[in-house]
Enzyme design. Sequence first.
Site, PDB file in Angstrom:
ATOM      1  N   LYS A  75      32.010  19.399  22.763  1.00 13.27           N
ATOM      2  CA  LYS A  75      31.991  17.966  23.070  1.00 13.27           C
ATOM      3  C   LYS A  75      30.693  17.319  22.601  1.00 13.27           C
ATOM      4  O   LYS A  75      30.625  16.105  22.405  1.00 13.27           O
ATOM      5  CB  LYS A  75      32.158  17.764  24.578  1.00 13.27           C
ATOM      6  CG  LYS A  75      33.558  18.074  25.062  1.00 13.27           C
ATOM      7  CD  LYS A  75      34.403  16.837  25.046  1.00 13.27           C
ATOM      8  CE  LYS A  75      35.863  17.170  25.017  1.00 13.27           C
ATOM      9  NZ  LYS A  75      36.719  16.000  24.964  1.00 13.27           N
ATOM     10  N   ASP A 123      35.081  14.916  32.760  1.00  9.93           N
ATOM     11  CA  ASP A 123      35.194  16.111  33.593  1.00  9.93           C
ATOM     12  C   ASP A 123      33.864  16.846  33.583  1.00  9.93           C
ATOM     13  O   ASP A 123      33.659  17.812  34.296  1.00  9.93           O
ATOM     14  CB  ASP A 123      36.246  17.059  32.997  1.00  9.93           C
ATOM     15  CG  ASP A 123      37.638  16.738  33.490  1.00  9.93           C
ATOM     16  OD1 ASP A 123      37.773  16.263  34.623  1.00  9.93           O
ATOM     17  OD2 ASP A 123      38.602  16.970  32.735  1.00  9.93           O
TER      18      ASP A 123
HETATM   19  C1  LIG Z   1      35.376  23.008  27.018  1.00 12.19           C
HETATM   20  C2  LIG Z   1      36.507  22.134  26.664  1.00 12.19           C
HETATM   21  N1  LIG Z   1      37.528  22.656  25.981  1.00 12.19           N
HETATM   22  C3  LIG Z   1      38.586  21.894  25.615  1.00 12.19           C
HETATM   23  C4  LIG Z   1      38.667  20.567  25.988  1.00 12.19           C
HETATM   24  C5  LIG Z   1      39.878  19.788  25.598  1.00 12.19           C
HETATM   25  O1  LIG Z   1      39.571  18.766  24.724  1.00 12.19           O
HETATM   26  P1  LIG Z   1      40.556  17.500  24.602  1.00 12.19           P
HETATM   27  O2  LIG Z   1      40.490  16.789  25.897  1.00 12.19           O
HETATM   28  O3  LIG Z   1      39.994  16.752  23.458  1.00 12.19           O
HETATM   29  O4  LIG Z   1      41.905  18.056  24.367  1.00 12.19           O
HETATM   30  C6  LIG Z   1      37.615  19.988  26.711  1.00 12.19           C
HETATM   31  C7  LIG Z   1      37.686  18.600  27.136  1.00 12.19           C
HETATM   32  O5  LIG Z   1      36.839  18.110  27.852  1.00 12.19           O
HETATM   33  C8  LIG Z   1      36.500  20.782  27.042  1.00 12.19           C
HETATM   34  O6  LIG Z   1      35.452  20.287  27.700  1.00 12.19           O
END
Ligand SMILES: Cc1ncc(COP(=O)(O)O)c(C=O)c1O
Length: 403
Positions: A75, A123
């Site tokens: 992110k 989150d």
């Molecule tokens: C560690 C991690 N993996 C995967 C995701 C999933 O990403 P997306 O919401 O773009 O699908 C997030 C989203 O916050 C994340 O923090």
Amino acid sequence: MFLLNANTDFHKPLDQRDAETLGLAAAKKVERHLTFRDNHAETPLAALPGLAAEIGVAAIHIKDEGHRFGLGSFKALGGAYAVIRLVLEEASKQLGRVVDVSELQSPEVLAITRAMTFACATDGNHGRSVAQGAQLVGARAAIFVHSGVSEERVAAIARFGAEIIRVDGTYDDSVREAARVSEERDWIIVSDTSWPGYERIPGLVMQGYTALVREALRKMPEPPTHVFIQSGVGGIAAAVAGHLAIAFGDKRPVFTVVDPARAACIFETARAGRPITIPHGEPTVMAMLECYEPSLVAWRVLSRVADAFITVDEEDAISVMKRLANPVGGDPAIVAGESGGVGLAGLTKAVSDPAIKAALRIDERSRIFLVNTEGATDPGKYEEIVGLAPAAVAAKNEMGAEA
Ligand SMILES: Cc1ncc(COP(=O)(O)O)c(C=O)c1O
């Protein structure tokens, strides 16, 4: 649960807007921006020959985003990049000329950014990125967190000088509250999810993620034949799938989106054939993936270029965290947070079911690409689940290197 993509848009070319957002020129621009960030370093791409042999494929490569910008997740690429792009646009507008990323710290530009406030709901990981981006450019950040976000994660955001706003309810409630307050106060929302009429900024966030694909492709001996990416609102899955579709055309890898069974908004959207909001259920340990509404832009991409959708259970996510921490067969140890190893959980699930394995055409020649999307972004929780502190897991590789 497993589903092949049967949507009417499947195999259609990407929408022109998405092709521009996720294309090669855009990805190059992101990489140029990254060179202006102080602590920029490519994240490692690990080969897992032991695991590949165990599940009967030719190779598995996992991009370890736990090392990204000291923020612990991919992110870090998205939110901060979008903040920088928006600052450059505003500065260009106010100064009446094109302002380049190399000028970010100039007094002229800083005077403009000081008056800007960036806001988002999170989150945890996305908010940290937006807060870091705002601090970097000298702007303010206001980050909205719902009741499920741990104190440890909130503290990690506040460290970047952001104002934290707690919201009762779920992630979706915090998204709505961030939009409402920002409208009132003229703050700029940098969301990682998109909704009708709000697409461009989430598109920039996704554009930021393309950097990890470019880095990985440069390091892999051969392009992957299969990719498994976990999804919350679908942003990273769409960025990776979209970029690969543009880079490889008909020769693109088979792409599978992996959702937690308890928050499978992309899976259910794929099943319904249109974006749908799913009912809230029990919380999932895959906290960063706990989203109940897909991102519209992400779905527009995935409906065209994702081949399949799969869900994984709580114990699947936990077991890959432990497996990556306790490797065998010469694999390195990898610190994968609760949402980090979920792509691998999807792969493991797929190969354990002969029908799914056949549907995805996975065999001993397959080369798999995965992303460990986060390290131990909540170290206490990580230790509780894995039974080892993140540092103890990382130290295994140093011991291996010395032996
Ligand atoms: C560690 C991690 N993996 C995967 C995701 C999933 O990403 P997306 O919401 O773009 O699908 C997030 C989203 O916050 C994340 O923090």
